[in-house]
Each structure stands twice: as C-alpha cells, then as structure tokens.
Design an enzyme around this catalytic site. Structure first.
Site, PDB file in Angstrom:
ATOM      1  N   LYS A 268     -32.148 -44.551  -5.614  1.00 48.93           N
ATOM      2  CA  LYS A 268     -33.308 -44.822  -4.500  1.00 48.93           C
ATOM      3  C   LYS A 268     -32.860 -44.441  -3.206  1.00 48.93           C
ATOM      4  CE  LYS A 268     -36.478 -47.932  -2.660  1.00 48.93           C
ATOM      5  NZ  LYS A 268     -37.105 -49.475  -2.954  1.00 48.93           N
ATOM      6  N   ASP A 273     -38.039 -47.783   4.742  1.00 47.11           N
ATOM      7  CA  ASP A 273     -39.085 -48.391   4.131  1.00 47.11           C
ATOM      8  C   ASP A 273     -40.259 -49.161   4.980  1.00 47.11           C
ATOM      9  OD1 ASP A 273     -41.131 -49.254   2.136  1.00 47.11           O
ATOM     10  OD2 ASP A 273     -39.665 -50.475   0.962  1.00 47.11           O
ATOM     11  N   LYS A 280     -45.324 -53.490   5.923  1.00 45.55           N
ATOM     12  CA  LYS A 280     -44.612 -54.577   5.783  1.00 45.55           C
ATOM     13  C   LYS A 280     -44.710 -55.443   7.005  1.00 45.55           C
ATOM     14  CE  LYS A 280     -40.643 -53.014   3.012  1.00 45.55           C
ATOM     15  NZ  LYS A 280     -40.794 -54.093   1.821  1.00 45.55           N
ATOM     16  N   ASP A 291     -32.785 -49.290   2.683  1.00 43.11           N
ATOM     17  CA  ASP A 291     -33.277 -49.089   1.426  1.00 43.11           C
ATOM     18  C   ASP A 291     -32.894 -47.454   0.726  1.00 43.11           C
ATOM     19  OD1 ASP A 291     -35.045 -50.089  -0.221  1.00 43.11           O
ATOM     20  OD2 ASP A 291     -36.841 -49.179   0.315  1.00 43.11           O
ATOM     21  N   ASP A 350     -46.155 -50.300  -1.032  1.00 38.50           N
ATOM     22  CA  ASP A 350     -44.737 -50.835  -0.875  1.00 38.50           C
ATOM     23  C   ASP A 350     -43.852 -50.904  -2.004  1.00 38.50           C
ATOM     24  OD1 ASP A 350     -42.506 -51.731   0.838  1.00 38.50           O
ATOM     25  OD2 ASP A 350     -43.560 -53.772   0.753  1.00 38.50           O
ATOM     26  N   GLU A 352     -42.729 -48.535  -3.469  1.00 38.69           N
ATOM     27  CA  GLU A 352     -42.357 -47.033  -3.713  1.00 38.69           C
ATOM     28  C   GLU A 352     -41.311 -46.630  -4.339  1.00 38.69           C
ATOM     29  OE1 GLU A 352     -41.465 -49.041  -1.518  1.00 38.69           O
ATOM     30  OE2 GLU A 352     -39.175 -48.226  -1.074  1.00 38.69           O
ATOM     31  N   ARG A 354     -40.067 -47.277  -7.266  1.00 38.56           N
ATOM     32  CA  ARG A 354     -40.153 -47.030  -8.577  1.00 38.56           C
ATOM     33  C   ARG A 354     -40.969 -45.644  -8.804  1.00 38.56           C
ATOM     34  NH1 ARG A 354     -43.122 -52.542  -9.608  1.00 38.56           N
ATOM     35  NH2 ARG A 354     -41.984 -53.047  -8.101  1.00 38.56           N
TER      36      ARG A 354
HETATM   37  N1  BES Z   1     -37.334 -52.092  -0.521  1.00 34.74           N
HETATM   38  C1  BES Z   1     -38.049 -53.004  -0.964  1.00 34.74           C
HETATM   39  C2  BES Z   1     -37.366 -53.882  -1.743  1.00 34.74           C
HETATM   40  C3  BES Z   1     -36.348 -54.970  -0.765  1.00 34.74           C
HETATM   41  C4  BES Z   1     -36.905 -56.143  -0.327  1.00 34.74           C
HETATM   42  C5  BES Z   1     -35.232 -54.484  -0.731  1.00 34.74           C
HETATM   43  C6  BES Z   1     -36.113 -56.894   0.482  1.00 34.74           C
HETATM   44  C7  BES Z   1     -34.295 -55.136   0.108  1.00 34.74           C
HETATM   45  C8  BES Z   1     -34.745 -56.518   0.621  1.00 34.74           C
HETATM   46  C9  BES Z   1     -39.198 -52.439  -2.149  1.00 34.74           C
HETATM   47  O1  BES Z   1     -39.686 -51.221  -1.671  1.00 34.74           O
HETATM   48  C10 BES Z   1     -40.249 -53.155  -1.885  1.00 34.74           C
HETATM   49  O2  BES Z   1     -41.028 -53.263  -0.864  1.00 34.74           O
HETATM   50  N2  BES Z   1     -40.637 -54.058  -3.023  1.00 34.74           N
HETATM   51  C11 BES Z   1     -41.872 -54.649  -3.062  1.00 34.74           C
HETATM   52  C12 BES Z   1     -42.532 -54.801  -4.352  1.00 34.74           C
HETATM   53  C13 BES Z   1     -43.807 -55.288  -4.324  1.00 34.74           C
HETATM   54  C14 BES Z   1     -44.761 -54.629  -3.486  1.00 34.74           C
HETATM   55  C15 BES Z   1     -44.290 -55.190  -5.759  1.00 34.74           C
HETATM   56  C16 BES Z   1     -41.391 -56.463  -2.819  1.00 34.74           C
HETATM   57  O3  BES Z   1     -40.463 -56.673  -3.378  1.00 34.74           O
HETATM   58  O4  BES Z   1     -42.134 -57.077  -2.038  1.00 34.74           O
HETATM   59 ZN    ZN Z   2     -38.124 -50.016  -0.941  1.00 32.61          ZN
HETATM   60 MN    MN Z   3     -41.261 -51.000  -0.416  1.00 35.50          MN
END
Ligand code: BES
Ligand code: ZN
Ligand code: MN
Length: 506
Positions: A268, A273, A280, A291, A350, A352, A354
C-alpha cells in the site's frame, strides 16, 4: 554510515579505541575473549565481578582503561543478561544500544568479540548478522531537513574480532547479509520518514527506479493512462481527489532462470492519507505521511534481494497515490470497479488502502504470482488488537502463515495471526455493489482482510497489517524514533528461506 568488518586476531592484541567483551549474569569466572582480556588486565574484570560492580545485567556497560596492558586503549564490558533468556534478538538489540553508547561517548571506531558465538552457543553466522543489523539499524538517523545538526558524532567502524580461523567465512557471510538487509530497512525508513511533499507517488516511483538500477532489478512504472486501460478503478478512484498523479510500481527480481514462477509482494503506497471526504481529525494526521510504508517495504525488500542474489524470482508491486479531499474526490456511496471486474461501494473514503490494493492484488493474480503477500498500514484496529508490539497476519493458507511467522521470528520482528472466520465476511456485504469498503468497528482488521481476499482468487495469499508497528516514539534496541523499517527484514528472510527450498517444492 558505519562500516562493519571481520578480522582474525586475538582480541587482546587488536588495535582499537575500544574493544568490547561481554559477561552473562551469574557467571563468576569470565571465559573466552572476556577471560583473555581479564587476564591481560591482571584480573581487573573478575575483581569487579566479585565486588558486584559488574553484574552482567542485560545492557549493563562498564568501561575500563587498558593502561597499556592491551593494544587497545580501553575495554567495554557488555552485560548480556541471563543465559537462559539470551538469543539473537538480545545480540541484535544490545549491539544497537552499544553502538549508540559508543557514538554518544565520542568513540568513532571500536572492535568487539562476536556476542553469542562463544559460550552463548549460537550459530556464528547468525550472530554476526544480528550484530551487523544491530549496528546499522541502531545508528540510523534522519536529519535531511535540519539546517544544523547539533550532535555530529559518528561511529564509523565496528570490527568483529575472532581468533578461530574456521569461523571467519561464516562471520563474513553473516555480516554481508546483515548489512544489506539492515540497509534495506534503513532505506525503507528514509522513504517513510520523508514528508509527503518530498515523497509524492512520483518521488516514490523515482526511488524505486533508482533502487532497481542499484540492485539490477527490472522496473516498470504504470501511469494513469495505462491504469485506465487496465481498468484499475480502485487506485484511480482514490487518486482522483489529488493533484499528484498516481503511480503503479512493478519491480522484478529474477534470481532463478530455470522457472517463470515468482512470488509476489504487494504494498500500500498512500503517500499521504487525509481520509479524503471522510476526513481524519487534525490531531496526529501528520503521521499519515507514513501510509506508504507497505510500498516502501516492498521496494526496499526487492532492493535487498537484488543485492543478495538468492535463487528465486520475486515481483514487487506498489500502489501509490495520495488520498485527498477535493472537488474531484470520491464521495461516500460512490461505486468503483476494480481491475478484476468486482465492484466496491465506498462507504468511507478513509478506508482507501483496500481500494488501491484491490488493483495491486488483481494485477498480481494476472501475473500468476504465487504466493502473494500484501503489506499495508491498513487499519487503526490492528493496534487496538496487537498494540505497537506485533503486526497482524491474515491469510487463506495456514502453511504460508507459518512460513511468514518463522521468517519474522528469525528477523526479530513480531507477527500474530488473526482468524478469518466466514462470519466476519457478512459485515462487508453491500446492497448496491459486490462489497462495501468498511465492515464497521468490530474486527475491523479482519473485515479489511476479507475485502482483500476477494481479489486473490485461490492463490495462496497473506495480508500483513503493519499499522501498529510502522512508527515508534522511543528509541529501543534496533528501533529508533520515527519509521521502523518493519517488516523488510521479515520479507527478506521469507524470500531467502523459500529460495533455499528446491524449486520443485516451492
Ligand atoms: N491509514 C489508515 C490506517 C492507519 C491508522 C494507519 C493509524 C496507521 C495509523 C487507513 O487508511 C484508515 O484510515 N483506516 C480506517 C478504516 C476505517 C475507516 C474502516 C481506520 O482504521 O480507521
Ligand atoms: Zn490509509
Ligand atoms: Mn485511510
């Protein structure tokens, strides 16, 4: 950059600013190299042990002046802790701590016996590798954007000194492997630490191209037009909110000319992000420059393999874009179509990672890569489950999980499997598309894995969620502040182990 050398000599006769020997907790009479140094110093080390000054506690550092009794100027006795707890992780982490101590105290060059290879009873090559890794990883700094570096001390050289000639070749092999692997992890750290305005998808593609040149890899970079032709709707969908053009990076390492078969790593590569329209919160958002750690891991791993030259073929893929909110960004409710034809409802922009990986995995399947391992900072939920201690692994193939876990153990990087029970899959059922991109809060890392699994068909596949271990706030052993470079060493160990198996069994 610290240079690691191997030399055949008696440690007592070695010329250096400092020679490092060691001591286990609870041992009263030092043996091996430590014993020889003790004798040369007229029993000073055993006296300090008897007096309780030197205990051998893990990480204890005692510094003695040699006063002309040795060729070296001073002696450092490193505590290795209890013998029962001693392993390669101890060697790696203590070498990192030791090297930072040497740097801090202005010793720019030192020599050491090989911890663990004597009375420690460990494999000499593995010990030398662990020491090289500890030194290279532990001394890492990222100062590119500082106009003035206040503390400019350096440890320039560390020599591993061994008197037994029959061990030298093994030590050389270990050092080479350790330096290449740890430098690859540091390369990943550099890419990850770089702010997003210096590490756009275009910059990441340029770094991949340069890594390919250095390590003799083939490199193909797909631009937006080619992605449109291939129908990469997931990656293109996420990219449509950004002014930065997306890049799809493909690196081929060809180490086995007898077959076309190759294993695949898919990373990824979100260079920043923001969350997109599902934006966020501001607090901590700066961390999202990291990210793209999955992509950095893949590029760095391929570079290491190119330099190490194992007999195996590996293809690395990185799906790179920013995730930005804008007038052209995808919106909640939008439906995207991935390269393999499956449709995805974007419930949360968010989620994104996947979406971009859907195309990376589809592409890997189209290239018939097997097994496929994807690496991503995918979910915050993985740190709820495993903290910042271990990465999560989810898979359709338990044998593959075992191979990855064995490689992680060897590298001293922790990995733990989460179950993919069918029940979790229901959470990503969509009313309007083949699936939706979030399954709510429960088991958030596993529902993400179920989403990815839709794109690998029956190929043996594992998904590594490294969101809890990509960045550290404190220095500890091989870890320093900032990007960790995990799991580069795990993936290198995994590929090397696979190469060691005869081709027919792969
Ligand atoms: N890049 C984030 C995940 C992340 C969070 C990485 C904290 C490092 C530290 C990912 O893209 C994300 O935002 N995931 C969301 C998914 C949710 C919206 C289903 C999450 O984990 O909140
Ligand atoms: Zn992300
Ligand atoms: Mn995200």
């Amino acid at each position: 950059m610290v240079t690691i050398r191997v030399a055949q000599a008696a440690i007592t006769a070695f010329q250096s600013k400092a020679i490092v020997v060691n001591h286990f907790e609870g041992v009263s009479v030092p043996g091996g190299g430590t014993g020889a140094v003790d004798e040369a110093l007229g029993g000073q080390i055993s006296r300090l042990i008897a007096e309780g000054e030197i205990t051998g506690k893990r990480g204890e550092i005692t510094r003695l002046q040699a006063d002309g009794k040795l060729t070296a100027a001073r002696v450092i006795v490193l505590g290795l802790g209890k013998r029962e707890k001693f392993d390669l992780d101890t060697v790696r982490d203590l070498t990192a701590d030791l090297c930072r101590y040497l740097r801090r105290t202005n010793i720019d060059e030192a020599a050491s016996i090989v911890h663990g290879a004597g009375s420690g009873g460990l494999d000499p090559a593995a010990c030398a590798q662990a020491m090289a890794e500890g030194a290279v990883l532990g001394l890492y700094t990222f100062t590119r954007h500082k106009s003035k570096v206040e503390d400019n001390k350096q440890l320039n050289a560390l020599t591993l000194v061994e008197s037994d000639a029959t061990k030298l070749a093994a030590l050389e092999v270990g050092v080479t492997r350790g330096v290449i692997t740890a430098e690859a992890a540091n390369f990943a750290r550099d890419l990850e630490n770089e702010p997003s305005n210096f590490m756009t998808p275009t910059d990441l593609a340029a770094a991949a191209r340069q890594a390919a040149d250095e390590a003799g890899l083939e490199c193909v970079i797909l631009d937006r037009e080619e992605m449109i032709e291939l129908g990469m709707g997931g990656l293109l969908g996420v990219a449509q909110g950004s002014h930065q053009p997306p890049k799809f990076i493909v690196l081929h390492y060809k180490g086995d000319p007898t077959t076309d078969k190759a294993i695949g790593f898919v990373g990824k590569g979100i260079t920043f992000d923001t969350g997109g329209i599902s934006i966020k919160p501001a607090a901590g958002m700066e961390e999202m420059k990291g990210d793209m750690s999955g992509a950095a891991t893949v590029i760095a791993t391929l570079r290491a393999l190119g330099k190490l030259g194992p007999r195996i073929n590996v293809t690395g893929i990185a799906c790179c874009t920013e995730n930005m909110p804008s007038g052209s960004a995808i919106k909640p409710g939008d439906v995207l179509r991935a390269m393999n034809g499956k449709t995805m409802e974007v419930v949360n922009t968010d989620a994104e990672g996947r979406l971009v990986l859907s195309d990376g995995l589809s592409y890997a399947v189209k290239l018939e890569l097997s097994p496929i391992v994807d690496i991503a900072t995918l979910t915050g939920a993985i740190s709820v489950a495993l903290g910042n201690v271990a990465m999560g692994v989810m898979s359709n193939n338990d044998a593959l999980v075992e191979e990855l876990r064995a490689a992680a153990t060897q590298a001293g990087e922790k990995m733990w499997q989460l179950p993919m029970f069918e029940e979790y899959k229901e959470q990503i059922r969509s009313e309007v598309a083949d699936m939706k991109n979030t399954g709510g809060r429960p088991a958030g890392s596993i529902t993400a894995a179920w989403f990815l699994r839709e794109f690998v068909d029956d190929t043996p596949w594992a998904h590594i969620d490294m969101a809890g271990v990509d960045n550290y706030e404190r220095e500890k052993g091989v870890l320093v502040k900032g990007a960790s470079g995990i799991p580069v060493r795990t993936l290198v160990a995994f590929a090397l182990a696979k190469a060691a198996v005869p081709a027919a069994a792969k």
